[in-house]
Structures are given as structure tokens and as C-alpha cells.
Write a protein that holds these residues in place. Sequence first.
Motif, PDB file in Angstrom:
ATOM      1  N   MET A  73       0.821  -1.086   0.075  1.00 48.17           N
ATOM      2  CA  MET A  73      -0.162  -0.206  -0.033  1.00 48.17           C
ATOM      3  C   MET A  73       1.056   1.164   0.100  1.00 48.17           C
ATOM      4  O   MET A  73       1.764   1.126   0.526  1.00 48.17           O
ATOM      5  CB  MET A  73      -0.672  -0.061   1.334  1.00 48.17           C
ATOM      6  CG  MET A  73      -1.672   0.821   1.616  1.00 48.17           C
ATOM      7  SD  MET A  73      -3.101   0.834   0.507  1.00 48.17           S
ATOM      8  CE  MET A  73      -3.369   2.565   0.128  1.00 48.17           C
ATOM      9  N   PHE A  74       0.695   2.537  -0.471  1.00 52.37           N
ATOM     10  CA  PHE A  74       1.202   3.498  -0.691  1.00 52.37           C
ATOM     11  C   PHE A  74       0.632   4.740  -0.946  1.00 52.37           C
ATOM     12  O   PHE A  74      -0.571   4.632  -1.511  1.00 52.37           O
ATOM     13  CB  PHE A  74       2.627   3.327  -1.283  1.00 52.37           C
ATOM     14  CG  PHE A  74       2.366   2.951  -2.846  1.00 52.37           C
ATOM     15  CD1 PHE A  74       2.281   1.882  -3.211  1.00 52.37           C
ATOM     16  CD2 PHE A  74       2.227   4.179  -3.795  1.00 52.37           C
ATOM     17  CE1 PHE A  74       2.063   1.686  -4.522  1.00 52.37           C
ATOM     18  CE2 PHE A  74       2.297   3.957  -5.054  1.00 52.37           C
ATOM     19  CZ  PHE A  74       1.840   2.642  -5.479  1.00 52.37           C
ATOM     20  N   VAL A  75       1.228   5.826  -0.847  1.00 55.00           N
ATOM     21  CA  VAL A  75       0.535   7.218  -1.156  1.00 55.00           C
ATOM     22  C   VAL A  75       1.317   8.050  -2.056  1.00 55.00           C
ATOM     23  O   VAL A  75       2.844   8.147  -1.799  1.00 55.00           O
ATOM     24  CB  VAL A  75       0.257   7.889   0.167  1.00 55.00           C
ATOM     25  CG1 VAL A  75      -0.400   9.374  -0.272  1.00 55.00           C
ATOM     26  CG2 VAL A  75      -0.725   6.903   1.088  1.00 55.00           C
ATOM     27  N   TRP A  76       0.780   8.594  -3.159  1.00 56.00           N
ATOM     28  CA  TRP A  76       1.558   9.365  -3.984  1.00 56.00           C
ATOM     29  C   TRP A  76       1.461  11.167  -3.342  1.00 56.00           C
ATOM     30  O   TRP A  76       0.296  11.438  -3.288  1.00 56.00           O
ATOM     31  CB  TRP A  76       1.139   9.497  -5.449  1.00 56.00           C
ATOM     32  CG  TRP A  76       1.322   8.191  -6.353  1.00 56.00           C
ATOM     33  CD1 TRP A  76       0.283   7.479  -6.423  1.00 56.00           C
ATOM     34  CD2 TRP A  76       2.389   7.613  -6.684  1.00 56.00           C
ATOM     35  NE1 TRP A  76       0.451   6.302  -6.989  1.00 56.00           N
ATOM     36  CE2 TRP A  76       1.746   6.350  -7.543  1.00 56.00           C
ATOM     37  CE3 TRP A  76       3.696   7.853  -6.919  1.00 56.00           C
ATOM     38  CZ2 TRP A  76       2.700   5.419  -7.986  1.00 56.00           C
ATOM     39  CZ3 TRP A  76       4.471   7.215  -7.845  1.00 56.00           C
ATOM     40  CH2 TRP A  76       3.951   6.072  -8.460  1.00 56.00           C
ATOM     41  N   GLY A  77       2.550  11.817  -3.585  1.00 56.50           N
ATOM     42  CA  GLY A  77       2.333  13.270  -3.745  1.00 56.50           C
ATOM     43  C   GLY A  77       2.536  14.192  -2.407  1.00 56.50           C
ATOM     44  O   GLY A  77       3.371  13.714  -1.727  1.00 56.50           O
ATOM     45  N   ASN A  78       1.799  15.149  -2.168  1.00 59.57           N
ATOM     46  CA  ASN A  78       1.733  16.172  -1.254  1.00 59.57           C
ATOM     47  C   ASN A  78       1.102  15.665   0.129  1.00 59.57           C
ATOM     48  O   ASN A  78      -0.237  15.000   0.022  1.00 59.57           O
ATOM     49  CB  ASN A  78       1.092  17.579  -1.731  1.00 59.57           C
ATOM     50  CG  ASN A  78       1.449  18.544  -0.851  1.00 59.57           C
ATOM     51  OD1 ASN A  78       2.654  18.691  -0.024  1.00 59.57           O
ATOM     52  ND2 ASN A  78       0.789  19.808  -1.177  1.00 59.57           N
ATOM     53  N   HIS A  79       1.724  15.941   1.262  1.00 61.47           N
ATOM     54  CA  HIS A  79       0.748  15.711   2.323  1.00 61.47           C
ATOM     55  C   HIS A  79      -0.229  16.660   2.462  1.00 61.47           C
ATOM     56  O   HIS A  79      -0.194  18.033   3.171  1.00 61.47           O
ATOM     57  CB  HIS A  79       1.832  15.810   3.563  1.00 61.47           C
ATOM     58  CG  HIS A  79       0.780  15.911   5.145  1.00 61.47           C
ATOM     59  ND1 HIS A  79      -0.070  14.851   5.400  1.00 61.47           N
ATOM     60  CD2 HIS A  79       0.650  16.877   5.934  1.00 61.47           C
ATOM     61  CE1 HIS A  79      -0.883  15.277   6.575  1.00 61.47           C
ATOM     62  NE2 HIS A  79      -0.148  16.418   6.697  1.00 61.47           N
ATOM     63  N   SER A  80      -1.494  16.754   1.964  1.00 64.74           N
ATOM     64  CA  SER A  80      -2.423  17.480   1.846  1.00 64.74           C
ATOM     65  C   SER A  80      -3.730  16.642   1.570  1.00 64.74           C
ATOM     66  O   SER A  80      -3.568  15.531   0.877  1.00 64.74           O
ATOM     67  CB  SER A  80      -2.200  18.586   1.035  1.00 64.74           C
ATOM     68  OG  SER A  80      -2.980  18.404  -0.253  1.00 64.74           O
ATOM     69  N   PRO A  81      -4.959  17.336   1.516  1.00 64.13           N
ATOM     70  CA  PRO A  81      -6.166  16.484   1.015  1.00 64.13           C
ATOM     71  C   PRO A  81      -5.959  16.045  -0.572  1.00 64.13           C
ATOM     72  O   PRO A  81      -6.762  14.965  -1.012  1.00 64.13           O
ATOM     73  CB  PRO A  81      -7.248  17.444   1.109  1.00 64.13           C
ATOM     74  CG  PRO A  81      -6.756  18.272   2.287  1.00 64.13           C
ATOM     75  CD  PRO A  81      -5.273  18.527   2.173  1.00 64.13           C
ATOM     76  N   THR A  82      -4.821  16.633  -1.384  1.00 67.71           N
ATOM     77  CA  THR A  82      -4.893  16.161  -2.545  1.00 67.71           C
ATOM     78  C   THR A  82      -4.009  14.589  -2.725  1.00 67.71           C
ATOM     79  O   THR A  82      -3.830  14.317  -3.916  1.00 67.71           O
ATOM     80  CB  THR A  82      -3.976  17.031  -3.612  1.00 67.71           C
ATOM     81  OG1 THR A  82      -2.749  17.201  -2.910  1.00 67.71           O
ATOM     82  CG2 THR A  82      -4.947  18.554  -3.548  1.00 67.71           C
ATOM     83  N   MET A  83      -3.363  14.351  -1.711  1.00 65.49           N
ATOM     84  CA  MET A  83      -2.684  13.056  -1.769  1.00 65.49           C
ATOM     85  C   MET A  83      -3.603  11.832  -2.420  1.00 65.49           C
ATOM     86  O   MET A  83      -4.649  11.836  -2.459  1.00 65.49           O
ATOM     87  CB  MET A  83      -2.156  12.614  -0.383  1.00 65.49           C
ATOM     88  CG  MET A  83      -3.264  12.255   0.724  1.00 65.49           C
ATOM     89  SD  MET A  83      -3.665  10.568   0.419  1.00 65.49           S
ATOM     90  CE  MET A  83      -5.556  10.744   0.479  1.00 65.49           C
TER      91      MET A  83
END
Length: 328
Positions: free
Chosen positions: A183-193
Motif C-alpha cells: 500500500m502507498f501514497v503519492w504526492g503532497n501531504h494534503s487532501p490532494t494526496m
Amino acid sequence: AKTPMRVAVTGAAGQIGYSLLFRIANGDLLGKDQPVILQLLEIPDEKAQKALKGVIMEIDDCAFPLLVEVTAHSDPMTAFKDVDVALLVGARPRGPGMERKDLLEANAQIFTVQGKALDAVASRNVKVLVVGNPANTNAYIAMKSAPNLPAKNFTAMLRLDHNRALSQVAAKSGKPVAAIEKMFVWGNHSPTMYADYRYATVEGQSVKDLINDHAWNKDVFLPTVGKRGAAIIEARGLSSAASAANAAIDHVRDWILGTNGKWTTMGVPSDGSYGIPEGTIFGFPVTTENGEYTIIQGLEIDAFSQERINVTLNELLEEREGVKHLVG
Ligand code: NAX
């Protein structure tokens, strides 16, 4: 016995600090056989320094066997002296009437000063985790302000988003969190992640196939993970603190001690992978070994994923544009 490692924590008298420091001193960050020295930074403000003294009194009262020393600082040049790990938690919160631009600028000042101080006095291998928001852009500024340190040693915390995503997927699939991998997350630490479970498995089975519900992904899962911080403020009257401290511990522990081949998420300066401009501090899937992280390569980016990645990337590029005059 091992040589003690020096860990700096900024914003040490704040909410996250109050959960974080005790766990570091307990050996949760660096291992149960690793002595530790804590170097705590707060703003010079009398109230903050007094609160910091109070926290240190409580740390003393825990009589942690691994804790060699705790020192209080109001100057990053002394707080960061010889540190092996720097957890940059303190940041300027948004005040009443403050515009996004003002917030970015106030934080750019803080992270320029702290980046320069790390550059001047920290261990040449210092591992830096930025928690204070806007975390990715603050990490970028600190990295740019420390040209004599390896850029790859500057990271931002996406691990709370990662852990939130794990917990939501576990609940949806009715499986334990410990059984879920990749499992992982792309991008900015913000609601846009963009939390991406397309490659995730549970007990060897594809999570995507198991859930098999694109509408849930788009309309429930991503908004729930993205807005989780706001939901906690709404419920608790205060922002996430213990879960944020826990995520910071997870991030640094995995970075230093390794993931044994398991995937996790770190906000790291891009090397150009997946078309993310070089140097952008971006959440990527990584594995870690011997104190180094490696971005997982070769994942297919479908149209939906590309769209989500573009949104979070564009937000980061805008934030960077907003502080360009300060860092170049
Ligand atoms: P608090 O306001 O409770 O504590 C912050 C502390 O930092 C205060 O004691 C303040 O005096 C200190 N501080 C401010 N500027 C400083 C500086 N230049 N040097 C040293 N200390 C300084 O906030 P807390 O709830 O602990 O949150 C800290 C930061 O983490 C915030 O920026 C918050 O937005 C951010 N978060 C980031 C998360 C992430 O996933 N990356 C999640 C949790 C959290 O919201």
C-alpha cells in the motif's frame, strides 16, 4: 554498549512533541539497544521555553534506561549540533486572517534558518524528517538551504496518510492491517494526496480485486483519507497528535532499521521517477535497507492515477512557486 545517537526535535513543547519524545526515549525510534540523546528546540518565547522545561521534567520522571541526556534549546545552531536525526515538527500554524501565501512565507523563513543550521552543525549523515506543515514544501526549503548535506537525506512525512489508508482498507476488506502489503501514497501531504491500493495485497490476494469497487475508491476511500485530518479536528477540537507522532516514529525507524523488502511511503526528493520533476519532495512507494531508501520502479500509471498524481503535483509546484523568491 552502542554510542548514543543524537536526535533533535523541534516544536518539542507542542502537541505532537508530547507524544513523540516519550516514545523516542523509550527506544521505539532507534531500537531497544540504542542509547539516545534528545536535543529539543522551541521558540525563544518565555512561555514556550517554560513549557519545554515542564516536558523535560516529565521525561526525567520516566527514568528511561536508554536516555543519556536531554537538553533544551532556543537556537537551532546548538539544537542541531552533531545530530544524527532531526525531526522538524515545529512550524507556524495558520493564524486568524492569515492567507495561504503568508503561511508559506512564514514557514519558508523558519525552514531556511533551520536548513542552514543543519548544514552548518549537524552530522554529515543527518536524516531529516519534516512533519510541520506544509511538510513537503518545508522539506524542500530546508534541503535547498543545506547544500553541503546530501539532498536525499531530507524527507517529508506522508506516513500518517499511508497509515490512514492502511486502516481504511483493512476495515473495508475485513482483514487485519498487518496482513496488508504494498500500500502507498503519492504526492503532497494534503487532501490532494493519492493513496493507491492497486498493487496492494492481503494474504497474497489483490486488494483491488477483493474490494472491486471503483466508486468506493473515488468517492469514499480517497476523500476519507484526504480529509481525515479535518475530521479529527472536528471531533477532538485539536489536530492529530498521537497518530502523527506514531507516523513520525514509523517513518524514521523504517528508514534507519529497514523494511525487509516491504513497501512503505516516504516523501523524498524525486529523482525524476514517474515524471515527477527532480528535487520535488513527493510521496513515493519505497523500500529501505541499510539506512537508504529506494523508490519502487516500473509501476503502471493508469489514466485515473495519472490524473490524481497531476493534481497533487500541481499543488506542490504552486507552493514552490510561492516561495521561489526566498529559496531560488
Ligand atoms: P503545536 O502548535 O501543538 O506545536 C508546535 C510547536 O512548535 C509549538 O510549541 C511552537 O512553539 C513550536 N514552534 C513553532 N515554530 C518553531 C520554530 N521555528 N522552532 C522551534 N519550534 C517552533 O502543533 P502540533 O500539533 O504539534 O503540530 C506541529 C506541526 O505538525 C504543525 O505544522 C501541523 O500542521 C503538522 N502536522 C503534520 C502532519 C503530517 O502528516 N505531516 C500531521 C499532523 C500535524 O497536523
